[in-house]
Scaffold this motif. Structure first.
Motif, short mmCIF file in Angstrom:
data_model
loop_
_atom_site.label_atom_id
_atom_site.label_comp_id
_atom_site.label_asym_id
_atom_site.label_seq_id
_atom_site.Cartn_x
_atom_site.Cartn_y
_atom_site.Cartn_z
N LYS A 152 0.86 -1.18 0.00
CA LYS A 152 0.00 0.00 0.00
C LYS A 152 0.90 1.23 0.00
O LYS A 152 1.81 1.33 0.82
N ASP A 168 -3.93 6.76 -3.37
CA ASP A 168 -3.49 5.58 -2.62
C ASP A 168 -3.64 4.36 -3.53
O ASP A 168 -4.71 4.13 -4.10
N GLN A 170 -3.33 0.18 -3.76
CA GLN A 170 -3.32 -1.02 -2.92
C GLN A 170 -3.22 -2.27 -3.79
O GLN A 170 -3.93 -2.40 -4.79
N GLY A 200 -6.32 -2.05 -6.41
CA GLY A 200 -7.26 -0.94 -6.39
C GLY A 200 -6.56 0.40 -6.37
O GLY A 200 -5.42 0.53 -5.90
N GLY A 202 -7.34 4.47 -5.26
CA GLY A 202 -8.27 5.30 -4.51
C GLY A 202 -7.65 6.62 -4.15
O GLY A 202 -6.56 7.00 -4.61
N SER A 225 -11.91 8.07 2.70
CA SER A 225 -11.18 7.44 1.60
C SER A 225 -12.13 6.58 0.79
O SER A 225 -13.14 6.06 1.29
N TYR A 227 -12.09 3.66 -2.77
CA TYR A 227 -11.27 2.85 -3.67
C TYR A 227 -12.14 2.11 -4.66
O TYR A 227 -13.27 1.72 -4.36
N ASN A 240 -16.19 -1.77 -4.89
CA ASN A 240 -15.89 -0.43 -4.40
C ASN A 240 -15.86 -0.43 -2.89
O ASN A 240 -16.59 -1.20 -2.25
#
Length: 377
Positions: A152, A168, A170, A200, A202, A225, A227, A240
């Protein structure tokens, strides 16, 4: 899901509007992190090697070694410092035959222009599954094993008023998944019952007005947050995820603190079982194991009173409620989870207010014990 999006947007708007006068006031009266000028030193930094010994309901006794690095960078223009930055490497083994190698960090660059947050992890894990929903039974427990590698990486830019915004990424790969015979996961073919990849992208928006990141005694922290995991990024699952967290800290004098925490987790789509929302663990509802309850969504709130005892020791008392759910109507007073408990704190570095903690939580199904580094929130 549109209803959930509307509700969370409304909740965030109300909180920000309600906090606006407080934010403006705290921006002017909040103590800056100031240390006496030291011409020969440009920052505060250190390394703490230590043995690792902990206990959670999921791992039983775990032991290993860790290396904790911390620093506070001094401003180029005055004598103020950034808030505490942390990076920690942990290697451990548990009596449940689990292994974990984990590097994570939360770093402020000079003048707090950027916040860098992330982790790298490899894990061989034995997990538990009881079924979906807030009324799953303990008697339906099953064991399954999996290996995991994950990364991450978030880079957040300071956009003013101690607010940060940024992307971000991941990535998580689950493999070597082994199920019990006649497993619910296998018979129902729940997403994630076999190996799979989660990728993902985000964004994170947060406002961090805590006076200390390790042991806040005043201020607030808000994080929102979202994603998207999908095949566009190479993910085996399409779903999601939305997250909301709001913490408030009230200094009561003599190092006593009242802290509150509210969390909301929402998922939509083909969510693998390892990424479902859970009720319990060392962060919230500490009377339950992290994986005792699974479902798409979770909502919970808690309060904690923290106080000094003597020498390097402190204490805590906490209480909270929350639950997992598929639809809001699934939550009822007959199934909602409560947790109360107490804890002991030991200051690893009193000057940086960095603590280890032993928490004992009680819930509907008995007691759970957690021995961890850092506060729950």
């Amino acid at each position: 899901m549109r209803l959930y999006l509307y509700l969370i947007s409304l909740l965030v708007a109300l909180l920000i509007l309600n906090s606006a006068p407080v934010l403006a006031q705290e921006q002017t009266v909040e103590d800056k992190t100031v240390d006496p000028p030291k011409p020969d030193m440009r920052s505060v930094k250190g390394l703490i090697p230590a043995p690792v010994l902990y206990y959670t309901p999921d791992t039983k006794l775990g032991f290993g070694a860790s290396l904790l690095g911390y620093f506070r960078l001094r401003s180029y223009t005055d004598t103020t410092y950034t808030r505490l930055s942390l990076a920690r490497l942990v290697v451990d083994y548990t009596l449940n035959k689990q292994t974990d190698q984990w590097l994570y960090w939360n770093i402020f660059t000079r003048e707090e222009r950027l916040m860098l947050r992330g982790e790298l992890r490899h894990r061989i894990y034995t997990d538990r599954f009881y079924g979906l929903g807030n009324d799953s039974r303990k008697d339906d427990r099953e064991i399954y094993d999996y290996d995991m590698v994950s990364a991450k990486i978030a880079v957040l830019k300071n956009v003013g008023f101690r607010s940060f915004l940024g992307p971000d990424i991941q990535f998580t790969e689950y493999y070597n998944v082994k199920l019990e015979e006649n497993s619910q996961l296998g018979s129902q073919q729940l997403p994630g019952y076999r190996k799979g990849r989660n990728v993902g992208l985000g964004a994170i928006f947060l406002i961090d007005h805590r006076n200390n990141t390790a042991y806040p005694s005043k201020g607030f922290y808000l994080e929102l947050s979202g994603y998207h995991f999908g095949k566009t990024f190479g993910s085996a699952f399409r779903y999601n995820n939305l997250n909301f967290e709001f913490n408030r800290y009230y200094g009561l004098g003599n190092d006593r603190v009242l802290a509150t925490n509210t969390m909301l987790r929402l998922n939509e789509g083909e969510v693998p079982v390892q990424r479902l929302s859970t009720a319990g663990g060392d962060k919230i509802l500490r009377g339950y194991a992290r994986n005792r309850f699974h479902d798409d969504h979770f909502a919970g709130t808690q309060a904690e009173y923290r106080f000094p005892l003597f020498w390097r020791l402190g204490g805590a008392a906490f209480a909270g409620i929350g639950d997992v759910f598929d639809k809001p109507k699934d939550i009822s007073f007959s199934t909602v989870k409560y947790s109360v408990g107490t804890g002991l704190r030991y200051a690893i570095r009193p000057d940086q207010k960095l603590n280890s903690r032993l928490d004992i939580g009680y819930g509907r199904e008995g007691f759970n014990i957690y021995l961890m580094i850092g506060e729950a929130f």
